[in-house]
Design an enzyme around this catalytic site. Structure first.
Site, PDB file in Angstrom:
ATOM      1  N   TYR A 144      32.512  41.880  41.205  1.00  0.00           N
ATOM      2  CA  TYR A 144      31.479  41.132  40.485  1.00  0.00           C
ATOM      3  C   TYR A 144      30.983  39.798  40.836  1.00  0.00           C
ATOM      4  O   TYR A 144      29.893  39.664  40.650  1.00  0.00           O
ATOM      5  CB  TYR A 144      32.253  41.051  39.073  1.00  0.00           C
ATOM      6  N   GLU A 166      34.216  42.448  30.578  1.00  0.00           N
ATOM      7  CA  GLU A 166      35.740  42.008  30.663  1.00  0.00           C
ATOM      8  C   GLU A 166      36.242  42.804  31.565  1.00  0.00           C
ATOM      9  O   GLU A 166      36.125  43.891  31.952  1.00  0.00           O
ATOM     10  CB  GLU A 166      36.367  42.559  29.289  1.00  0.00           C
TER      11      GLU A 166
END
Ligand SMILES: CC(C)(COP(=O)(O)OP(=O)(O)OC[C@H]1O[C@@H](n2cnc3c(N)ncnc32)[C@H](O)[C@@H]1OP(=O)(O)O)[C@@H](O)C(=O)NCCC(=O)NCCS
Length: 222
Positions: free
Chosen positions: A164, A152
């Site tokens: 990411y 998250e």
């Protein structure tokens, strides 16, 4: 530019890692109980980027992530196992305390690897250290045959999201009001099929590109 190694986190690193956590995720974000994570949770795996002192800067290949032999072993056994592996079964040299530049924490749940935490000291950012910690986390997840790599991240955290995305994580959902301090939403980002040939190839290419750009700063874990 920092010269560092990536190694498994140890109990003696807790105060520095807590300091980095507080700097990156200031209170009221709840502090991680690192001791509990290291000592009694065999499903977690923490790494640190450990700055090397000049006399320790011996050329060595970029590390393989220290592996945890499995949940039946204690954290200390796991660490010794990993270090013995890195040192090819030879006696390990005494390990002096060092300066920690960043850390990352992983949880393994069934076939999922969950990046619980990643942070780099503010003064050491933009030098490839966060990316190298992520590489170590994905590498150990592939070794442990996790199917998903997930996490998250705050909707507002564009820097982390960009890192990411580079490693193939895509947005798969939202957790409304996930962050307690300001009720900010979390984006759930996931890379599926991380043991598949296409993903491993992409990952190896990215790892190699990172090594070419920054590799002369990363040394064998002691
Ligand atoms: C996110 C974090 C770990 C990145 O660490 P870092 O060492 O500064 O990052 P790196 O130098 O390894 O950069 C790797 C990638 O991150 C992204 N990135 C880094 N700085 C960036 C910036 N200012 N803007 C946009 N993207 C950025 C880029 O994708 C970069 O890849 P590139 O060099 O190919 O462009 C660091 O910013 C940090 O500790 N932030 C606070 C804690 C945090 O937010 N953690 C994430 C919680 S989910």
């Amino acid at each position: 530019m920092a010269i560092y190694s990536i190694r498994a986190m140890e109990l003696r690193d807790i105060s520095q890692v807590s300091q980095i956590e507080r700097e990156a995720f200031p209170p009221p974000w709840p502090a991680t109980n690192f001791k509990r994570e290291l000592v009694s949770n065999s499903l977690t795996y923490y790494f640190v980027a450990n700055e090397e002192t000049p006399e320790q800067k011996e050329p060595a290949p970029v590390i393989e992530a220290v592996n945890n032999p499995g949940p039946s072993k204690s954290r200390l056994e796991a660490l010794r196992f990993g270090l013995r592996r890195l040192f090819g079964g030879r006696e390990m040299p005494a390990v002096p305390s060092q300066f920690i530049l960043g850390f990352a924490g992983l949880w393994f749940m069934v076939d999922e690897a969950h990046l619980a935490n990643i942070a780099v000291r503010e003064t050491s950012r933009h030098q490839g250290i966060g990316e190298r910690l992520l590489i170590a986390a994905i590498e150990v997840s592939i070794e442990r045959k996790a199917k998903f790599f997930t996490l998250e991240v705050r909707v507002s955290n564009r820097v982390a999201q960009s890192l990411y995305r580079k490693y193939g994580l895509i947005e798969v959902g939202t957790r409304r009001g996930y962050y307690m301090d300001n009720k900010e939403d979390a984006v759930i980002m996931t890379a599926e099929g991380i043991t598949s040939t296409p993903y491993v190839k992409r990952f190896q290419d990215l790892k190699q590109a990172h090594a070419q750009k920054w590799g002369n700063q990363v040394f064998l874990a002691r």
